[in-house]
Design a protein around this motif. Structure first.
Motif: not given
Length: 106
Positions: A83-90
């Motif tokens: 979830e953190a990666l999705v919020e950050k990168h996408l």
């Protein structure tokens, strides 16, 4: 010439004794062959034990590597991390209550 004739006489005596005691000669040869077979089988057994120990060591190393990979997979697939990666990168976020649309099928 006495040396050559002495050697020939010793050889002749040896051959006559060997032909006279055939059973003893066969038993002696059997003992020698048996001893060589024991030596060869012991050597083969040691080589097989060494190979087994190397394979067991390799199995242990692979088992440790597999456990580390399972731990890494669990860490990489944690829900919070994804979830953190999705919020950050996408730049994606969880939809709010106002953004939800309910579609009814008849």
């Amino acid at each position: 010439m006495t040396n050559a004739s002495t050697n020939f006489n010793l050889l002749l005596i040896l051959v006559t004794e060997l032909t006279r005691h055939k059973l003893r000669v066969l038993l002696f040869i059997a003992v020698i062959v048996s001893a060589l077979a024991v030596i060869l089988s012991s050597h083969h057994n040691r080589q097989q034990n060494i190979a087994l120990e190397q394979l067991m060591r390799q199995k242990d190393d692979l088992d440790v590597e597999w456990r580390n990979l399972v731990l890494e997979q669990r860490a990489l697939t944690e829900h919070n991390r994804i979830e953190a990666l999705v919020e950050k990168h996408l730049d994606m976020q969880r939809p709010g209550v106002d953004d939800e649309v309910v579609v009814r099928i008849k």
